[in-house]
Write an enzyme that holds these catalytic residues in place. Structure first.
Site, PDB file in Angstrom:
ATOM      1  N   ARG A   1      12.716  48.915 -18.514  1.00 45.85           N
ATOM      2  CA  ARG A   1      13.186  48.544 -17.171  1.00 45.85           C
ATOM      3  C   ARG A   1      14.556  47.883 -17.218  1.00 45.85           C
ATOM      4  NH1 ARG A   1       7.553  46.710 -14.203  1.00 45.85           N
ATOM      5  NH2 ARG A   1       7.040  48.835 -13.590  1.00 45.85           N
TER       6      ARG A   1
ATOM      7  N   LYS B   1      -8.639  58.271  -6.785  1.00 46.61           N
ATOM      8  CA  LYS B   1      -9.244  58.275  -5.453  1.00 46.61           C
ATOM      9  C   LYS B   1      -8.529  59.155  -4.431  1.00 46.61           C
ATOM     10  CE  LYS B   1     -11.047  53.570  -5.625  1.00 46.61           C
ATOM     11  NZ  LYS B   1     -10.784  52.227  -5.117  1.00 46.61           N
TER      12      LYS B   1
ATOM     13  N   GLY C   1       3.742  55.836 -11.533  1.00 45.33           N
ATOM     14  CA  GLY C   1       2.425  55.341 -11.920  1.00 45.33           C
ATOM     15  C   GLY C   1       1.882  55.992 -13.179  1.00 45.33           C
TER      16      GLY C   1
ATOM     17  N   GLY D   1       3.221  51.996  -6.606  1.00 42.44           N
ATOM     18  CA  GLY D   1       2.873  51.927  -5.178  1.00 42.44           C
ATOM     19  C   GLY D   1       4.034  52.355  -4.290  1.00 42.44           C
TER      20      GLY D   1
HETATM   21  P1  AMP Z   1      -4.418  56.719 -10.004  1.00 40.18           P
HETATM   22  O1  AMP Z   1      -3.948  55.303 -10.176  1.00 40.18           O
HETATM   23  O2  AMP Z   1      -5.161  56.948  -8.746  1.00 40.18           O
HETATM   24  O3  AMP Z   1      -3.329  57.737 -10.253  1.00 40.18           O
HETATM   25  O4  AMP Z   1      -5.544  56.908 -11.112  1.00 40.18           O
HETATM   26  C1  AMP Z   1      -5.238  56.931 -12.452  1.00 40.18           C
HETATM   27  C2  AMP Z   1      -6.450  56.552 -13.221  1.00 40.18           C
HETATM   28  O5  AMP Z   1      -7.512  57.408 -12.883  1.00 40.18           O
HETATM   29  C3  AMP Z   1      -6.218  56.706 -14.717  1.00 40.18           C
HETATM   30  O6  AMP Z   1      -6.440  55.463 -15.340  1.00 40.18           O
HETATM   31  C4  AMP Z   1      -7.266  57.714 -15.139  1.00 40.18           C
HETATM   32  O7  AMP Z   1      -7.901  57.367 -16.341  1.00 40.18           O
HETATM   33  C5  AMP Z   1      -8.267  57.666 -14.030  1.00 40.18           C
HETATM   34  N1  AMP Z   1      -8.988  58.933 -13.902  1.00 40.18           N
HETATM   35  C6  AMP Z   1      -8.468  60.142 -13.697  1.00 40.18           C
HETATM   36  N2  AMP Z   1      -9.442  61.064 -13.682  1.00 40.18           N
HETATM   37  C7  AMP Z   1     -10.609  60.424 -13.904  1.00 40.18           C
HETATM   38  C8  AMP Z   1     -11.969  60.830 -13.993  1.00 40.18           C
HETATM   39  N3  AMP Z   1     -12.297  62.097 -13.871  1.00 40.18           N
HETATM   40  N4  AMP Z   1     -12.891  59.876 -14.158  1.00 40.18           N
HETATM   41  C9  AMP Z   1     -12.541  58.597 -14.273  1.00 40.18           C
HETATM   42  N5  AMP Z   1     -11.295  58.146 -14.203  1.00 40.18           N
HETATM   43  C10 AMP Z   1     -10.329  59.053 -14.023  1.00 40.18           C
END
Ligand code: AMP
Length: 417
Positions: free
Chosen positions: A40, A206, A374, A397
């Protein structure tokens, strides 16, 4: 409208109040705080060098961690000033307070082209509250305002919005730094009229986190590829059994309406056809946060229903190959969110295959590839492919909110060209 950038500014002899993102990972070693990753800091050097060359007096402000209004010594920016001096190849002064006499005296001592870093702005609760009196105190030393901290631009804090408003009200200029300018170009302008085919890859945990992005990008993309745990909520909505997978049952209606919108707009909307699953077995142990630790056994690939005792952790090989093929003909690619739990090598294959396909589209097909911040940035760096894509966002974010089409307070505060 396009925002003013540091390239447009005349700063000779002026006090340039520059918000940077120096929220670097630190660790205590032998009683001293050391910086684990200087990325950074390195990323801000082009903006700093340009402003130094232009003869500005640089006053850098940043936050580190979450001191919650207290002078938490482990969250002092003092080690960052030392490291910045080394990287810049010139001394960087440090003020032990970001406002008041200490800061003002340090600013008064600055010559043209010199650099000062102010202490952690979050030592004051008024920063996050965007307190007007606090913003006035910060702005006391500002003739010109520059924001190069895209990762903090989704927050209306004193140093990201309040100071800019005060400088602008005085008739001063507020500009984007070079880093911020690139973020606006790639996450903004490039996606406004993307070269086609425009393929969007969305993953992560999610649906609820990404639904606004999906909704907006459905209006722009030719193809949307879904992966990660998010895919299981779509599967659930379509009547597929998801076992113990991470799903959001309250988001199934949202998922179905996104699919319906895709159909209506003629967007090629793809869900995984196979998935890597495992059976969690309780070890009886607790992790540091007091949560039960599971062993993941019997890792296998399936299509269709996930058994009741199993959990899905990644897209399968067939899906990865299919997605890679679609990505290979793209002219614009936007990727946000991993295709599975890539932190565990048993579930990283799909994410890595997609990363490689994005790199190949960039190199062989001349695609503009944009990694939307992210965890997808973490995944691409882990695969050591970071320098082979067109652009990686520095925001988490902030990137998501920007992709949703929300005007970020830290961007809105900048002067139009
Ligand atoms: P996000 O912050 O929503 O982009 O989510 C990223 C996180 O989701 C990472 O730490 C991944 O390990 C987790 N992730 C992605 N796919 C899966 C899955 N099928 N089951 C559990 N965790 C997951």
């Amino acid at each position: 409208m396009a925002k003013l950038t540091v390239q447009d500014l005349d700063v000779r002899g002026k006090r340039v109040f520059l918000r940077v993102d120096y929220n670097v990972p630190m660790e205590e070693k032998e009683g001293k705080m050391v910086i684990n990753d200087v990325t950074r800091i390195v990323e801000t050097l082009p903006t700093l060098k340009l402003l130094i060359e232009k003869g500005g007096k640089l006053i850098l402000t940043a936050h580190l961690g979450r001191p919650k209004g207290k002078r938490e010594p482990s969250m002092s920016l003092a080690p960052v000033a030392v490291k910045l001096g080394e990287l810049l190849g010139k001394p960087v002064a440090f003020a032990t307070d970001c406002i008041g006499e200490v800061a003002e005296a340090a600013v008064a001592a600055l010559q043209d082209g010199e650099v000062l870093l102010l202490e952690n702005v979050r030592y004051y609760n008024e920063e996050e509250a965007n307190d007007p009196a606090f913003a006035e105190k910060l702005a006391k030393v500002a003739d010109v305002y520059v924001n190069d901290a895209f990762g903090a631009a989704h927050r209306a804090h004193a140093s990201t919005a309040g100071v800019a408003a005060i400088v602008a009200a005085r008739g001063g200029k507020c500009a984007a730094g070079l880093l911020m300018d690139r973020e606006l170009k790639f996450l903004g302008d490039e996606l406004e009229n993307p070269a086609r085919p425009f393929v969007v890859i969305l993953g992560g945990a999610k649906v609820s986190d990404k639904i606004k992005v999906i909704d907006r990008l459905l209006e722009k993309a030719d193809t949307i590829l879904i992966g990660g745990a998010m895919a299981y909520t779509f599967k659930l909505a379509n009547g597929v059994k998801t076992g113990k997978s991470l799903v959001e049952p309250d988001q199934t209606a949202t998922a179905l309406s996104a699919e319906a919108k895709a159909k209506k707009l003629g967007v090629n909307f793809q869900l995984p056809t196979d998935t890597i699953i495992a059976t969690p077995v309780d070890t009886g142990k607790l992790n540091k946060k007091g949560k039960p630790v599971y062993d993941l056994v019997n890792v296998r690939t399936i299509s269709g229903d996930i058994p009741d005792d199993a959990e899905g952790f990644s897209i399968g090989e067939e899906t990865a190959k299919h997605y890679a093929q679609i990505i290979s003909s793209a002219k614009t690619v936007l990727w946000n969110g991993p295709m599975g739990m890539f932190e565990d090598p048993r579930f990283a294959g799909g994410t890595n295959a997609v990363a490689l396909a994005v790199v190949e589209a960039t190199q062989n097909n001349g695609a503009v590839s944009i990694i939307g911040g992210g965890d997808s940035v973490k995944a691409i760096n882990k695969a050591k492919l970071g320098d082979k894509v067109t652009f990686m966002s520095t925001g988490g974010g902030a990137s998501l909110e920007f992709l949703e089409g929300t005007e970020l307070p830290g961007v809105a505060a900048l002067s139009d060209k």
